[in-house]
Enzyme design. Structure first.
Site, PDB file in Angstrom:
ATOM      1  N   LYS A 213      -3.173 -41.141   8.402  1.00  0.00           N
ATOM      2  CA  LYS A 213      -3.000 -40.968   9.846  1.00  0.00           C
ATOM      3  C   LYS A 213      -4.196 -40.251  10.468  1.00  0.00           C
ATOM      4  O   LYS A 213      -4.570 -40.533  11.605  1.00  0.00           O
ATOM      5  CB  LYS A 213      -1.706 -40.203  10.143  1.00  0.00           C
ATOM      6  CG  LYS A 213      -0.464 -41.040   9.924  1.00  0.00           C
ATOM      7  CD  LYS A 213       0.741 -40.450  10.620  1.00  0.00           C
ATOM      8  CE  LYS A 213       1.966 -41.317  10.389  1.00  0.00           C
ATOM      9  NZ  LYS A 213       3.209 -40.679  10.842  1.00  0.00           N
TER      10      LYS A 213
ATOM     11  N   LYS B  17       4.051 -55.374   3.442  1.00  0.00           N
ATOM     12  CA  LYS B  17       5.445 -55.334   3.863  1.00  0.00           C
ATOM     13  C   LYS B  17       5.552 -55.612   5.369  1.00  0.00           C
ATOM     14  O   LYS B  17       4.599 -55.379   6.111  1.00  0.00           O
ATOM     15  CB  LYS B  17       6.121 -54.016   3.465  1.00  0.00           C
ATOM     16  CG  LYS B  17       5.916 -52.839   4.374  1.00  0.00           C
ATOM     17  CD  LYS B  17       6.869 -51.684   3.990  1.00  0.00           C
ATOM     18  CE  LYS B  17       6.863 -50.629   5.098  1.00  0.00           C
ATOM     19  NZ  LYS B  17       7.633 -49.429   4.845  1.00  0.00           N
TER      20      LYS B  17
ATOM     21  N   LYS C 194       6.688 -52.393  11.440  1.00  0.00           N
ATOM     22  CA  LYS C 194       6.788 -52.306  12.898  1.00  0.00           C
ATOM     23  C   LYS C 194       5.444 -51.967  13.524  1.00  0.00           C
ATOM     24  O   LYS C 194       5.270 -52.093  14.723  1.00  0.00           O
ATOM     25  CB  LYS C 194       7.888 -51.325  13.325  1.00  0.00           C
ATOM     26  CG  LYS C 194       7.824 -49.952  12.729  1.00  0.00           C
ATOM     27  CD  LYS C 194       9.054 -49.127  13.152  1.00  0.00           C
ATOM     28  CE  LYS C 194       9.008 -47.760  12.493  1.00  0.00           C
ATOM     29  NZ  LYS C 194       9.990 -46.815  12.968  1.00  0.00           N
TER      30      LYS C 194
END
Ligand code: TRP
Length: 334
Positions: A115, A197, A200
């Protein structure tokens, strides 16, 4: 233990739109857990502000996520569904735990590194101590089990270390939580890149089916899903795109992958993709209808928010008071 049941805690962020992967892989399986466990499902809005958010948008998404939990079938009388920010004990315990966490431990967190690289212009202290707030979430409710994905295992391991460290100094204060390994949900991959995967936060919106996608969009994404040129329906790693579609179809219809292969043997990919689209639509349509109905019932959702915040505060404060006493804060005068 609460009323003779083990405690389960999990949280989800209200950032990004939930995908079919979140539903088939997590949410759907949560429905079966409330008989066996006392379940707490938090919308972790305090975690969300570790990256910059639009306030109105964050509020709207958080409410949608909470509503979606209920629309998916989680009974809010049996499951404590609440906003993290409505229980101030989370932030208070996180502060205390910060003082028992080493910089070196947090420096090793791979999610922080990822991040920080992604938000290089805003590497704030909250992003660094994110895992400590997560530990506070879990430990406040004395959770026995935490269903988490592989990406959160490192944070759960830190939580266990913090709980043990604290218990070693002060006696048995926290339950040391385990990862919940139950019937694992279906692992759903991106429709555009089956090695990743379904996420979102994927930039390619065609890779993910969002829970609120309309039927035309769902069908279009299924038809465009990446497959191979073998033109033969079978379930194997060498045909990952097809394998993923078989997993989706099977999870949506309750069939096994083997049954699905038998059903479509000898038929073309085009035909199968349409069947996948129809299966997904028939799972998501009722969820969307229920979501729309609940969203209009403001008074009902508000009452759930209020009741469950009270319940969560009750249990969280019980733990917090114990911890405050242990570390030497003065007693409250009543
Ligand atoms: N960090 C988790 C995620 O991004 C969300 C989360 C916050 C969580 N607190 C939690 C998950 C406690 C499980 C338990 O997925």
């Amino acid at each position: 233990m609460i009323d003779g049941k083990k405690v389960l805690f999990s949280g989800m962020q209200a950032t990004g739109n939930l995908t079919l992967g979140n539903y088939l892989g997590a949410l759907k399986n949560w429905l079966t857990l409330s008989d066996e466990y006392e379940c707490f499902y938090s919308v972790v809005d305090e975690h969300s502000i570790t990256v910059r958010q639009d306030p109105a948008e964050l509020r709207r998404r958080a409410r949608n996520l909470l509503t979606l939990y209920i629309a998916a079938g989680l009974d809010p009388k049996k499951n404590c569904i609440y906003y993290q920010s409505h229980v101030s004990a989370h932030a208070e315990l996180a502060w205390i735990l910060n003082c028992y966490t080493y910089m070196g431990e947090l420096n090793r967190m791979t999610q922080f590194k990822d991040k920080a690289a992604k938000h290089a212009d805003n590497i704030n202290a909250g992003l660094f101590t994110y895992p400590v707030l997560m530990a506070a979430d879990i430990l406040l409710y004395q959770a026995d089990v935490v269903p988490v994905g592989i990406d959160q295992m490192q944070h759960l391991e830190l939580t266990r270390n913090l709980a043990e460290r604290f218990n070693n100094i002060y006696g048995n204060v926290f339950t040391v939580p385990e990862a919940y390994i139950g019937k694992v949900g279906a692992k759903i991959a991106s429709l555009q890149d089956p090695s990743k995967k379904m996420s979102k936060s994927d930039e390619n919106v065609n890779g993910s089916i969002y829970l609120m996608d309309d039927p035309d969009t769902i069908m279009r994404k299924c038809k465009r899903a990446v497959t191979d040129c073998e033109a033969h329906i079978c379930y194997r790693d060498e045909q990952p795109g097809l394998k993923n579609l078989i997993n989706i179809y099977s999870a949506c219809t309750g069939k096994t992958p083997e049954e699905t292969v038998l059903e479509f043997e000898g038929r073309g990919y085009g035909e199968f993709k349409i069947a996948v689209g129809e299966a997904v639509i028939s799972v998501l349509k009722p969820l969307q209808d229920e979501f729309a109905r609940l969203s209009k019932d403001k008074a009902y959702i508000d009452s759930i928010i209020k009741e469950n915040a009270e319940k969560a505060n009750y249990y969280a404060n019980k733990t917090l008071r114990k911890v405050q006493k242990k570390v030497g804060f003065p007693e409250r005068i009543r």
